[in-house]
Enzyme design. Sequence first.
Site, PDB file in Angstrom:
ATOM      1  N   ARG A 106      25.644  86.328   5.069  1.00  0.00           N
ATOM      2  CA  ARG A 106      26.386  85.319   4.291  1.00  0.00           C
ATOM      3  C   ARG A 106      26.681  85.895   2.911  1.00  0.00           C
ATOM      4  O   ARG A 106      25.746  86.204   2.153  1.00  0.00           O
ATOM      5  CB  ARG A 106      25.551  84.052   4.155  1.00  0.00           C
ATOM      6  N   HIS A 151      20.163  85.131   3.646  1.00  0.00           N
ATOM      7  CA  HIS A 151      21.267  85.559   4.522  1.00  0.00           C
ATOM      8  C   HIS A 151      22.100  86.667   3.870  1.00  0.00           C
ATOM      9  O   HIS A 151      22.668  87.511   4.559  1.00  0.00           O
ATOM     10  CB  HIS A 151      22.185  84.382   4.836  1.00  0.00           C
ATOM     11  N   ASP A 158      20.896  82.440  11.736  1.00  0.00           N
ATOM     12  CA  ASP A 158      20.706  81.067  12.217  1.00  0.00           C
ATOM     13  C   ASP A 158      21.162  81.036  13.666  1.00  0.00           C
ATOM     14  O   ASP A 158      22.306  81.434  13.959  1.00  0.00           O
ATOM     15  CB  ASP A 158      21.543  80.079  11.399  1.00  0.00           C
ATOM     16  N   GLU A 240      13.366  75.087   8.780  1.00  0.00           N
ATOM     17  CA  GLU A 240      14.590  75.094   9.589  1.00  0.00           C
ATOM     18  C   GLU A 240      14.302  75.766  10.919  1.00  0.00           C
ATOM     19  O   GLU A 240      14.088  76.983  10.972  1.00  0.00           O
ATOM     20  CB  GLU A 240      15.713  75.856   8.854  1.00  0.00           C
ATOM     21  N   HIS A 243      16.367  79.110  11.689  1.00  0.00           N
ATOM     22  CA  HIS A 243      16.463  80.160  10.679  1.00  0.00           C
ATOM     23  C   HIS A 243      15.391  81.230  10.888  1.00  0.00           C
ATOM     24  O   HIS A 243      14.189  80.940  10.829  1.00  0.00           O
ATOM     25  CB  HIS A 243      16.307  79.502   9.297  1.00  0.00           C
TER      26      HIS A 243
END
Length: 268
Positions: A106, A151, A158, A240, A243
């Site tokens: 990301r 990320h 994810d 999460e 994740h």
Amino acid sequence: MTGIARMSRALAAVAAGLLAASALAPTAQAAPEPKAPGEFVDLRAVDPTIITEMRYATAHTFMGVRVDGYRQPVCLLTRPAARALHTAQRRLLRQGYSLKVYDCYRPQRAVDHFVRWAKDLDDQAMKGEFYPLVDKSRLFEDGYIAEKSGHSRGSTVDLTLVRLPAAPTRPYVPGENLAPCFAPEGERFPDNSLDMGTGYDCFDTLSHTDDPRVRGVQRANRQFLKKTLTDLGFVNLAEEWWHFTYRPETFPDTYFDFPVARRSVGGR
């Protein structure tokens, strides 16, 4: 030589000098986009069987828009993380399952987009699905949004599990009625993944991997995903279920900002 002739020659010399200077001056261009280091790969080049559903390249996000920096729906990762996913996929395929990735590397510009959105308390278009019970003013305090993301270092992903053969999923339609991400499986946005108790990117404590309220098949599915990946060197983020970070990270201290696009890797 007459005065007029001398003036004409002088003007011609000035014009020639200006033309020469303009020819030597560099053309003003936008700065080239940064590229990924050679340690990054497109996941499909390592394992084309892993299903990709890159959510942030679509409008089906907690912001309701495509995220900055996501030029194409491709999963970019550091090579060791991608190879570990390949090993996991080989094991899962023998059991009738596949991995499905929602987000991989990301760029920092995407994280900056999240931060700008979180500070705009008037924009709550997707609250009904992604954060029904969380006040948007608390997204930073509660840890759902941060100014840096693992990320961006390239070894975090994810993902979820899909039973094969994978059922088709319909696209999100902007403006459609929203159902809470923690609603029963048949009521929340349809996904072809195993039932994990919540949808992806659900801002709620029910997304915590080991939340005691998640039981039965949903809990078993989470543990199946977790064990499959932790056996291969991934570490789950407790808040999460989707994740995971591959350790040791190739770039533990670097936050990259090259765009998510095929041309960012492999010299293309």
